[in-house]
Each structure stands twice: as structure tokens, then as C-alpha cells.
Motif scaffolding. Structure first.
Motif, short mmCIF file in Angstrom:
data_model
loop_
_atom_site.label_atom_id
_atom_site.label_comp_id
_atom_site.label_asym_id
_atom_site.label_seq_id
_atom_site.Cartn_x
_atom_site.Cartn_y
_atom_site.Cartn_z
N ARG A 82 0.86 -1.18 0.00
CA ARG A 82 0.00 0.00 0.00
C ARG A 82 0.90 1.22 0.00
NH1 ARG A 82 -2.75 0.86 4.77
NH2 ARG A 82 -4.39 2.02 3.69
N SER A 164 -9.46 -2.15 -6.62
CA SER A 164 -8.24 -2.50 -5.89
C SER A 164 -7.74 -1.32 -5.06
CB SER A 164 -7.17 -2.95 -6.88
OG SER A 164 -5.98 -3.30 -6.21
N TYR A 168 -7.73 -2.00 -1.12
CA TYR A 168 -6.43 -2.28 -0.52
C TYR A 168 -5.61 -1.03 -0.22
CZ TYR A 168 -7.58 -7.04 -1.80
OH TYR A 168 -8.22 -8.24 -1.91
N ASN A 171 -8.00 0.81 1.96
CA ASN A 171 -8.46 -0.14 2.97
C ASN A 171 -9.93 0.10 3.35
OD1 ASN A 171 -8.07 -2.42 4.51
ND2 ASN A 171 -7.26 -1.32 6.28
N ASP A 182 -11.85 -8.76 0.86
CA ASP A 182 -10.60 -9.50 0.67
C ASP A 182 -10.84 -10.86 0.03
OD1 ASP A 182 -7.87 -9.87 0.85
OD2 ASP A 182 -7.96 -10.72 2.86
N ARG A 209 -3.83 -7.97 -5.41
CA ARG A 209 -2.76 -7.65 -4.45
C ARG A 209 -2.23 -8.92 -3.77
NH1 ARG A 209 -2.72 -2.03 -3.14
NH2 ARG A 209 -3.81 -0.98 -4.86
#
Length: 275
Positions: A82, A164, A168, A171, A182, A209
Motif C-alpha cells: 500500500r 483495488s 487495498y 483499505n 478481501d 494484491r
């Protein structure tokens, strides 16, 4: 006049749409490798497990449990990127991608805390989740498929990148979009042996990811050397693709050694057979 005679494919599966929307360039940080393990002890253990419990195991179940243990032993590999920084996951979630029953392709089965679950509980959860997804009874998977079906092909790459980024990088829980949390976890295991392949290397899908993709191949009987003698034995290739941006040779070594140890010594690794 057209250069080629072409017509668009209409019935595109959700997995293929995701693949089309994932890659904008051929440059990637993937490292590939193959680990060959003896499977004689594992085959005997799985057969005895089925006789004792009525639950049928496959190499996928063993690989899921083994990679979960490998990530427990090597927490630096249980991570994602990240803002160009490595973040360590606090739970071990692994996704098995199983061959589908029809042309719609593959069936994703997400297992949380795989390192903590006994083999029988793990196998039953995989079976139940796969059946729910294949029969269209998983609401989050179905909602995700419907959403993906509405995305125009020209926007697929931007759409997967946006999801994405939200999920990610920022978050943010994607459930408000009707998407699962997830969905691919820390590692993905795809049983290419069910497709009749001994060796196959999986591409890293950027939107997931996920830094580790494992592809157990078909178990086959070959000539092996044992105490200086050539004898028949069963072996299986475990083909790996991993992201070299934050997994190096040390991490790969821990994962490979754990997989070999657990698959070649199943009773010590997975526990004694149930009574």
C-alpha cells in the motif's frame, strides 16, 4: 476491408473479464519456480483419512493447509503493498480456485484462518463453500458477478484498478458495492492437476494484491531413487509465482521447505488420523 474476419465473443465469464481488465503492460515483477515433492505418504494418509472420516481429501486441501502454515512461519510473506510500503496482514486467509462444473470457469473458495483449522474442518468448509458458489447461493459472489457483467469492456482495467485502490490502498470495506471483503486473501492455490497439467505457472493478477500463486499439478508415478535404488514413486509439482517486490529467496525458501515437510510427512504435519 477488414484485415481479419472476427466476431465478438458474447458469453464471457466473470473470471475472463477480470483477466482482460487486469493487465495494461507486460512488465511485471513475477518470479517463477517449481518444487517437486514425493506424494506416496500423502496419498496413503489421505486414503486412510477418508476411510476414518468419510471426508475425501485432495492435494488442494493439503496445499491450503501447508501454505497457511508457511505464512505463519514466515509472517513477512503474509503481506500486501500500500502506497509502495509493505503492510503485514494480521490473519491468514487463503483462496482456493477450483475447476468449475461448466463453461463459466473457476470457482473461488476463500478460507479464513486456514493455519488454525483442523484438516477435517478445512475440507468440509472448502466443499460447502464451493457447492454454494457453484449453485449460485453465495450472495456476495453473485452480486460481484452481476456488477462485473454491467461493466463495459473498455472500462474493465479502470474498474478493477479502482476497486483495488479502494479495497487495498485505502483499505475501505467494499461491501457497500456488493463485493466481498478481501476475496483472494494472502495466497491463491489453483489445482491445475484437476485439469490434467503437471506444470503451469499462474500470472500475478494486480487487482488482487496477492503476492503468492501456487499451482499443484497432477500426481504421477515416476521412477525415483531411494537409498541408491530406482523404485516407483508418486510425485507432484507445486508451481509457484510470487511477487519479487517484497518476497525474496529467503521467503521462497521458507515456503518451499514448509510445503515439502508437510506434504512428505503428513501424519506429523497434519496431525494423527481421527479415531
Amino acid at each position: 476491408m477488414a484485415h481479419l474476419e472476427l466476431k465478438p465473443k458474447r458469453d464471457v465469464s466473470s473470471f475472463r473479464k477480470l483477466a482482460i481488465g487486469s493487465w495494461a503492460t507486460a512488465y511485471d515483477p513475477t518470479v517463477y519456480g517449481t518444487l517437486t515433492v514425493r506424494m506416496d505418504a500423502a496419498l496413503a494418509w489421505m486414503d486412510a483419512f477418508h476411510q476414518r472420516t468419510g471426508v475425501r481429501l485432495t492435494a488442494t486441501h493439503l496445499a491450503l493447509k501447508a501454505v497457511g502454515e508457511a505464512l505463519r512461519r514466515c509472517p513477512d510473506a503474509n503481506a500486501l503493498l500500500r502506497y509502495q510500503r509493505i503492510y503485514l496482514r494480521q490473519r491468514i486467509t487463503v483462496c482456493a480456485v477450483l475447476p468449475g462444473a461448466d463453461a463459466q470457469g473457476l470457482t473461488p473458495v476463500r478460507i479464513e484462518d486456514v493455519d488454525q483449522k483442523p484438516m477435517r474442518e478445512l475440507a468440509l468448509e472448502v466443499e460447502a463453500t464451493a457447492a454454494r458458489v457453484r449453485e449460485g447461493r453465495d450472495p456476495q459472489v453473485e452480486q460481484g458477478r452481476r456488477l462485473l457483467a454491467r461493466v463495459p469492456h473498455l472500462l474493465l482495467h479502470r474498474f478493477t484498478g479502482l476497486v483495488s485502490f479502494l479495497t487495498y490502498t485505502l483499505n475501505v470495506d467494499p461491501s457497500w458495492l456488493g463485493l466481498p471483503r478481501d476475496p483472494f486473501g494472502s495466497a491463491v492455490v489453483v489445482d491445475v492437476g484437476e485439469l490434467g497439467l503437471d506444470t503451469a505457472y499462474l500470472p500475478l493478477a494486480p487487482f488482487t494484491r496477492v503476492p503468492i500463486f501456487l499451482a499443484p499439478g497432477a500426481v504421477k508415478q515416476v521412477a525415483v531413487v531411494e537409498e541408491g535404488r530406482v523404485v516407483p514413486g508418486h510425485v507432484m509439482n507445486i508451481n509457484a509465482s510470487f511477487d519479487h517486490r517484497f518476497l525474496d529467496g529467503y521467503h521462497a525458501g521458507v515456503i518451499a521447505n514448509t510445503l515439502r515437510e508437510m506434504l512428505e510427512h503428513p501424519e506429523e504435519s497434519f496431525g494423527p488420523l481421527p479415531g
